[in-house]
Enzyme design. Structure first.
Site, PDB file in Angstrom:
ATOM      1  N   HIS A 167       0.810  -1.220   0.000  1.00  0.00           N
ATOM      2  CA  HIS A 167       0.000   0.000   0.000  1.00  0.00           C
ATOM      3  C   HIS A 167       0.843   1.270   0.000  1.00  0.00           C
ATOM      4  O   HIS A 167       0.463   2.279  -0.589  1.00  0.00           O
ATOM      5  CB  HIS A 167      -0.991  -0.035   1.164  1.00  0.00           C
ATOM      6  CG  HIS A 167      -2.020  -1.097   0.985  1.00  0.00           C
ATOM      7  ND1 HIS A 167      -2.281  -2.070   1.924  1.00  0.00           N
ATOM      8  CD2 HIS A 167      -2.804  -1.384  -0.089  1.00  0.00           C
ATOM      9  CE1 HIS A 167      -3.223  -2.871   1.450  1.00  0.00           C
ATOM     10  NE2 HIS A 167      -3.541  -2.506   0.230  1.00  0.00           N
TER      11      HIS A 167
ATOM     12  N   ASP B 188     -18.146  -0.010 -11.366  1.00  0.00           N
ATOM     13  CA  ASP B 188     -17.135  -0.658 -12.215  1.00  0.00           C
ATOM     14  C   ASP B 188     -16.129   0.411 -12.643  1.00  0.00           C
ATOM     15  O   ASP B 188     -16.518   1.418 -13.236  1.00  0.00           O
ATOM     16  CB  ASP B 188     -17.836  -1.257 -13.437  1.00  0.00           C
ATOM     17  CG  ASP B 188     -16.882  -2.087 -14.285  1.00  0.00           C
ATOM     18  OD1 ASP B 188     -17.361  -2.942 -15.053  1.00  0.00           O
ATOM     19  OD2 ASP B 188     -15.651  -1.883 -14.176  1.00  0.00           O
TER      20      ASP B 188
ATOM     21  N   ASP C 277      -5.496  -0.507  -8.424  1.00  0.00           N
ATOM     22  CA  ASP C 277      -5.167  -1.468  -7.361  1.00  0.00           C
ATOM     23  C   ASP C 277      -6.137  -2.639  -7.484  1.00  0.00           C
ATOM     24  O   ASP C 277      -7.053  -2.822  -6.678  1.00  0.00           O
ATOM     25  CB  ASP C 277      -5.320  -0.750  -6.015  1.00  0.00           C
ATOM     26  CG  ASP C 277      -5.018  -1.656  -4.849  1.00  0.00           C
ATOM     27  OD1 ASP C 277      -5.313  -1.250  -3.697  1.00  0.00           O
ATOM     28  OD2 ASP C 277      -4.518  -2.771  -5.068  1.00  0.00           O
ATOM     29  N   SER C 278      -5.938  -3.424  -8.526  1.00  0.00           N
ATOM     30  CA  SER C 278      -6.954  -4.432  -8.885  1.00  0.00           C
ATOM     31  C   SER C 278      -6.538  -5.839  -8.466  1.00  0.00           C
ATOM     32  O   SER C 278      -5.386  -6.090  -8.112  1.00  0.00           O
ATOM     33  CB  SER C 278      -7.110  -4.426 -10.413  1.00  0.00           C
ATOM     34  OG  SER C 278      -5.896  -4.916 -10.979  1.00  0.00           O
TER      35      SER C 278
ATOM     36  N   ASP D 229      -6.085  -9.832  -9.765  1.00  0.00           N
ATOM     37  CA  ASP D 229      -5.319 -10.320 -10.929  1.00  0.00           C
ATOM     38  C   ASP D 229      -6.154 -10.192 -12.204  1.00  0.00           C
ATOM     39  O   ASP D 229      -7.381 -10.112 -12.139  1.00  0.00           O
ATOM     40  CB  ASP D 229      -4.925 -11.788 -10.694  1.00  0.00           C
ATOM     41  CG  ASP D 229      -4.032 -11.937  -9.460  1.00  0.00           C
ATOM     42  OD1 ASP D 229      -4.103 -12.976  -8.800  1.00  0.00           O
ATOM     43  OD2 ASP D 229      -3.305 -10.962  -9.145  1.00  0.00           O
TER      44      ASP D 229
HETATM   45  N1  SAM Z   1      -3.622  -6.518  -4.508  1.00  0.00           N
HETATM   46  C1  SAM Z   1      -4.384  -5.680  -3.665  1.00  0.00           C
HETATM   47  C2  SAM Z   1      -3.875  -5.575  -2.282  1.00  0.00           C
HETATM   48  O1  SAM Z   1      -2.764  -5.988  -2.036  1.00  0.00           O
HETATM   49  O2  SAM Z   1      -4.544  -5.074  -1.391  1.00  0.00           O
HETATM   50  C3  SAM Z   1      -5.827  -6.061  -3.705  1.00  0.00           C
HETATM   51  C4  SAM Z   1      -6.629  -4.804  -3.758  1.00  0.00           C
HETATM   52  S1  SAM Z   1      -8.315  -4.953  -3.765  1.00  0.00           S
HETATM   53  C5  SAM Z   1      -8.728  -6.229  -2.712  1.00  0.00           C
HETATM   54  C6  SAM Z   1      -8.629  -5.474  -5.429  1.00  0.00           C
HETATM   55  C7  SAM Z   1     -10.045  -5.051  -5.739  1.00  0.00           C
HETATM   56  O3  SAM Z   1     -10.275  -4.843  -7.125  1.00  0.00           O
HETATM   57  C8  SAM Z   1     -11.107  -6.090  -5.303  1.00  0.00           C
HETATM   58  O4  SAM Z   1     -11.755  -5.623  -4.157  1.00  0.00           O
HETATM   59  C9  SAM Z   1     -12.028  -6.214  -6.514  1.00  0.00           C
HETATM   60  O5  SAM Z   1     -13.384  -6.294  -6.148  1.00  0.00           O
HETATM   61  C10 SAM Z   1     -11.699  -4.929  -7.256  1.00  0.00           C
HETATM   62  N2  SAM Z   1     -12.060  -4.938  -8.688  1.00  0.00           N
HETATM   63  C11 SAM Z   1     -11.904  -5.931  -9.589  1.00  0.00           C
HETATM   64  N3  SAM Z   1     -12.367  -5.549 -10.801  1.00  0.00           N
HETATM   65  C12 SAM Z   1     -12.838  -4.270 -10.657  1.00  0.00           C
HETATM   66  C13 SAM Z   1     -13.444  -3.327 -11.543  1.00  0.00           C
HETATM   67  N4  SAM Z   1     -13.656  -3.626 -12.837  1.00  0.00           N
HETATM   68  N5  SAM Z   1     -13.781  -2.112 -11.056  1.00  0.00           N
HETATM   69  C14 SAM Z   1     -13.561  -1.796  -9.742  1.00  0.00           C
HETATM   70  N6  SAM Z   1     -13.002  -2.656  -8.835  1.00  0.00           N
HETATM   71  C15 SAM Z   1     -12.641  -3.878  -9.310  1.00  0.00           C
END
Ligand code: SAM
Length: 279
Positions: free
Chosen positions: A64, A139, A157-158, A160
């Protein structure tokens, strides 16, 4: 006597990582993914999405701090920041610490990630109610199309690149990110591990896609013990400001446990096999 209870992530077809757990705290199927929170002996409470480790109390500060502070210290005036994904809240927590940030907008597709982070990982989900923060459950693909010339820094910060996150790694999405950034904006995306075959191709492709849009594209590394192989990459694309031209004395690192002036610069120093991916 420790119970023989384990949680395992299948990191690749041929690689697993397992953590001995004290207690399973929560599990549910959201509208988007399987979500679980467990308490582990080594890393404390951990968030899993679709059975993949997202973050943990003991080591989350590396990811982070590194996904946010490199860009926030590269941009001379990072007033308006957008995070796409980041539903655990760790990136937003770091962003609001920066004195020049005026607004921090989080666009997370799955509200249940935010709610469960607040409840089970309050150390990470600590800034959702901060006055500078706006949380939008939406989204990121849609949000980025609706906002032009608006943000100084955009952090992707997505999860995979599978499922609803896959399109967050596409050339079309990066075009929209470019247009959502102001004339000297900067974007950063987490871009997986240079040690994994599938990710090597992704890193190379993303670098090439971004080079078509931005004058400055650089990769930097950090060490995330709970992610596949532990070596993790971030790709920074900038319309104007160069992270390596920042004056060390201008670097802001408030209460950080990984990021500092030296790390800001040294994280861009790449091993040969990683640099080769960018040629
Ligand atoms: N790798 C990160 C970490 O170390 O904390 C994870 C961050 S967070 C948990 C990743 C987030 O991306 C998830 O909560 C997921 O729901 C979100 N996500 C996935 N696709 C998305 C999209 N199209 N728009 C917004 N959020 C999305």
């Amino acid at each position: 006597m420790k119970a023989d209870l384990w949680i395992t992530e299948q990191q690749t077809e041929d690689m697993l990582i397992s953590f001995r757990i004290k207690e399973k705290l929560h599990e549910e199927k959201t509208d988007f993914q399987h979500l679980s929170v467990v308490d582990t002996y080594t890393y404390g409470r951990m968030l899993f999405l679709d059975h993949c480790v997202m973050t943990s109390i003991k080591e989350e500060f590396v990811y982070h701090e590194m996904i946010t502070l490199v860009a926030l210290n590269t941009h001379p005036n990072p007033e308006h920041v957008l995070v796409i994904g980041g539903g655990d809240g760790g990136a937003i927590r770091e962003i609001v610490k920066h004195p020049k940030v005026k607004t921090a907008t989080l666009v997370e597709i799955d509200g249940r990630v935010v709610e469960n982070s607040k409840k089970y990982l309050p150390e990470i989900g600590a800034a959702f109610d901060h006055p500078k923060v706006t949380v939008l459950i939406d989204d990121g693909i849609k949000h980025i199309q609706e906002h032009k010339d608006e943000y100084d820094v955009i952090i992707i910060d997505s999860t995979d690149p599978v499922g609803q996150a896959a399109r967050l790694f596409s050339a079309e999405f990066y075009q929209n990110v470019y247009e959502a950034l102001r004339e000297d904006g900067i974007m950063v995306a987490q871009t997986e591990s240079p040690f994994l075959e599938k990710d090597k191709q992704l890193i190379t492709r993303i670098h090439q896609d971004l080079k078509k849009l931005f004058p400055l594209v650089k990769l930097y590394l950090a060490y995330i013990p709970v992610y596949p192989t532990g070596m993790w990459s971030f790709t920074l694309a900038s319309k104007k400001h160069d992270p390596l031209q920042v004056k060390p004395e201008d670097i802001v690192a408030i209460n950080t446990r990984y990021y500092n002036q030296d790390i800001h610069f040294s994280s861009f120093v790449l091993p040969n096999f990683v640099a080769d991916l960018l040629k």
